[in-house]
Design a protein around this motif. Sequence first.
Motif, PDB file in Angstrom:
ATOM      1  N   ARG A 187      -4.568 -13.803  -1.220  1.00 18.77           N
ATOM      2  CA  ARG A 187      -3.402 -13.241  -0.537  1.00 18.77           C
ATOM      3  C   ARG A 187      -2.917 -14.188   0.557  1.00 18.77           C
ATOM      4  NH1 ARG A 187      -4.576  -7.219   0.712  1.00 18.77           N
ATOM      5  NH2 ARG A 187      -5.400  -6.451  -1.245  1.00 18.77           N
ATOM      6  N   LYS A 231     -10.656  -6.189  -0.635  1.00 26.95           N
ATOM      7  CA  LYS A 231      -9.878  -5.278  -1.491  1.00 26.95           C
ATOM      8  C   LYS A 231      -9.128  -6.141  -2.502  1.00 26.95           C
ATOM      9  CE  LYS A 231      -5.950  -2.062  -1.095  1.00 26.95           C
ATOM     10  NZ  LYS A 231      -5.053  -1.343  -0.167  1.00 26.95           N
ATOM     11  N   GLY A 267       0.820  -1.215   0.000  1.00 27.04           N
ATOM     12  CA  GLY A 267       0.000   0.000   0.000  1.00 27.04           C
ATOM     13  C   GLY A 267       0.849   1.258   0.000  1.00 27.04           C
ATOM     14  N   SER A 268       0.442   2.231   0.822  1.00 23.80           N
ATOM     15  CA  SER A 268       1.122   3.528   0.814  1.00 23.80           C
ATOM     16  C   SER A 268       2.430   3.509   1.624  1.00 23.80           C
ATOM     17  CB  SER A 268       0.183   4.595   1.376  1.00 23.80           C
ATOM     18  OG  SER A 268      -0.295   4.205   2.645  1.00 23.80           O
ATOM     19  N   HIS A 281      -8.492  -2.168   7.915  1.00 27.96           N
ATOM     20  CA  HIS A 281      -7.715  -3.419   7.818  1.00 27.96           C
ATOM     21  C   HIS A 281      -6.231  -3.124   7.933  1.00 27.96           C
ATOM     22  CE1 HIS A 281      -6.932  -2.662   3.425  1.00 27.96           C
ATOM     23  NE2 HIS A 281      -5.925  -3.480   3.611  1.00 27.96           N
ATOM     24  N   ASN A 331       3.358  -6.799  -3.398  1.00 26.20           N
ATOM     25  CA  ASN A 331       3.962  -5.953  -2.360  1.00 26.20           C
ATOM     26  C   ASN A 331       5.487  -6.014  -2.453  1.00 26.20           C
ATOM     27  OD1 ASN A 331       1.508  -5.100  -1.413  1.00 26.20           O
ATOM     28  ND2 ASN A 331       1.425  -6.513   0.316  1.00 26.20           N
ATOM     29  N   ARG A 356       0.219 -10.424  -1.874  1.00 26.30           N
ATOM     30  CA  ARG A 356      -0.839 -10.838  -2.784  1.00 26.30           C
ATOM     31  C   ARG A 356      -0.341 -12.035  -3.604  1.00 26.30           C
ATOM     32  NH1 ARG A 356      -1.723  -5.158  -3.827  1.00 26.30           N
ATOM     33  NH2 ARG A 356      -2.598  -4.260  -1.927  1.00 26.30           N
ATOM     34  N   LYS A 384      -7.778   9.244   5.652  1.00 31.88           N
ATOM     35  CA  LYS A 384      -7.650   8.230   6.718  1.00 31.88           C
ATOM     36  C   LYS A 384      -8.304   8.707   8.029  1.00 31.88           C
ATOM     37  CE  LYS A 384      -5.433   5.023   4.494  1.00 31.88           C
ATOM     38  NZ  LYS A 384      -4.081   4.650   4.250  1.00 31.88           N
ATOM     39  N   CYS A 421      -2.298  -5.463   7.427  1.00 32.94           N
ATOM     40  CA  CYS A 421      -1.828  -6.668   6.743  1.00 32.94           C
ATOM     41  C   CYS A 421      -2.942  -7.051   5.758  1.00 32.94           C
ATOM     42  CB  CYS A 421      -1.546  -7.832   7.692  1.00 32.94           C
ATOM     43  SG  CYS A 421      -0.327  -7.534   8.967  1.00 32.94           S
ATOM     44  N   SER A 422      -3.311  -8.343   5.675  1.00 28.86           N
ATOM     45  CA  SER A 422      -4.542  -8.689   4.937  1.00 28.86           C
ATOM     46  C   SER A 422      -5.540  -9.253   5.938  1.00 28.86           C
ATOM     47  CB  SER A 422      -4.256  -9.651   3.779  1.00 28.86           C
ATOM     48  OG  SER A 422      -3.651  -8.950   2.711  1.00 28.86           O
ATOM     49  N   CYS A 468      -2.722   1.069   7.276  1.00 24.75           N
ATOM     50  CA  CYS A 468      -4.088   1.051   7.802  1.00 24.75           C
ATOM     51  C   CYS A 468      -5.010   1.394   6.639  1.00 24.75           C
ATOM     52  CB  CYS A 468      -4.197   2.096   8.915  1.00 24.75           C
ATOM     53  SG  CYS A 468      -5.855   2.632   9.271  1.00 24.75           S
ATOM     54  N   GLY A 469      -5.773   0.416   6.192  1.00 18.26           N
ATOM     55  CA  GLY A 469      -6.676   0.657   5.059  1.00 18.26           C
ATOM     56  C   GLY A 469      -7.842   1.535   5.473  1.00 18.26           C
ATOM     57  N   PRO A 470      -8.543   2.132   4.508  1.00 16.00           N
ATOM     58  CA  PRO A 470      -9.669   3.016   4.817  1.00 16.00           C
ATOM     59  C   PRO A 470     -10.821   2.303   5.519  1.00 16.00           C
ATOM     60  CG  PRO A 470      -9.354   2.767   2.429  1.00 16.00           C
ATOM     61  CD  PRO A 470      -8.243   2.030   3.088  1.00 16.00           C
TER      62      PRO A 470
HETATM   63  O1  LIG Z   1      -4.003  -4.159   0.581  1.00 18.81           O
HETATM   64  C1  LIG Z   1      -3.237  -3.647   1.368  1.00 18.81           C
HETATM   65  O2  LIG Z   1      -3.615  -2.489   2.009  1.00 18.81           O
HETATM   66  C2  LIG Z   1      -3.028  -2.104   3.248  1.00 18.81           C
HETATM   67  C3  LIG Z   1      -3.324  -0.618   3.443  1.00 18.81           C
HETATM   68  O3  LIG Z   1      -2.873   0.083   2.315  1.00 18.81           O
HETATM   69  P1  LIG Z   1      -2.864   1.694   2.219  1.00 18.81           P
HETATM   70  O4  LIG Z   1      -2.569   1.990   0.767  1.00 18.81           O
HETATM   71  O5  LIG Z   1      -4.215   2.176   2.642  1.00 18.81           O
HETATM   72  O6  LIG Z   1      -1.773   2.164   3.106  1.00 18.81           O
HETATM   73  C4  LIG Z   1      -1.560  -2.436   3.281  1.00 18.81           C
HETATM   74  O7  LIG Z   1      -1.022  -2.141   4.547  1.00 18.81           O
HETATM   75  C5  LIG Z   1      -1.381  -3.918   2.948  1.00 18.81           C
HETATM   76  O8  LIG Z   1      -0.037  -4.312   3.032  1.00 18.81           O
HETATM   77  C6  LIG Z   1      -1.860  -4.130   1.529  1.00 18.81           C
HETATM   78  O9  LIG Z   1      -1.700  -5.462   1.089  1.00 18.81           O
END
Ligand SMILES: O=C1O[C@H](COP(=O)(O)O)[C@@H](O)[C@H](O)[C@H]1O
Length: 257
Positions: free
Chosen positions: A186, A181, A45-46, A155, A85, A75, A209, A157-158, A150-152
Amino acid sequence: MTNLPQVRSYPTNDKLSLGLAEYVLNAQAAAFSRHPKFRIAVSGGSLPSILASPALIDNPSVQWSKWEIFFADERAVPLDHPDSNYGLLKSVLLDKIPQKSSMPKVFPIDELLLDDTQELADAYEQTLIQSFAAKDSVKLPIFDLILLGCGPDGHTCSLFPGHELLREDIAWVAPIEDSPKPPPRRITLTLPVVTHAVRVVFVAAGAGKKEILKTIFEKPEEGLPCSLVNMEAGDKVVWFTDDAAIQGVTGVRKGSL
Ligand SMILES: O=C1O[C@H](COP(=O)(O)O)[C@@H](O)[C@H](O)[C@H]1O
């Protein structure tokens, strides 16, 4: 309460990256006081782009050859696929390490096992076992540092909200076939492995976020995956955010920058 996670918030992404680089260097030094390696797990992710600042990549104090880099989740795609990743970390960080003679040891997934996520997860668990000692001699691997996003939806990790994987307490690495997502297939470190690390870092930047950070910190009883890590790992956790992501969020312990 002293066992709350700490939040370090910065006005800009550059300053956030700088603060994160300093923290990682401290974690490296602390690891070397325990053993000759620095074993970390990195998310996708970011996070990789924020981690891969010149403050880290060009820092002469980083002893890359002693780093062992694992993936907090991955993934089930080839390593050169845009969703990988590993591929992301390679392009933004690994390929930019200046001294190629002093590269970290990196542990990607086994591309030959992509058709079967259970086998993929089991093989990655074996990779951890080889590095962290046999599973029957240590209950859980102890990473020196785990770097999480931290996903929106909260979440990390997965490990997704409400998913049965949040209850996994035997496997170190688990497969997931129904990630909400994309891509859906994964593997991920499990919650006990994440919370057993010496240090756990979350990185969350951007106003996008803010709403989820409010829920994570103000309503931990909702049990979002990030809240579960906060509650279980307590003051081992440090959140690196920008001001836009954390502004107005209550229930946080602000750390000194
Ligand atoms: O799918 C995933 O998303 C999370 C969060 O990603 P973000 O872009 O919102 O920072 C990420 O930590 C995880 O490793 C990834 O596989």
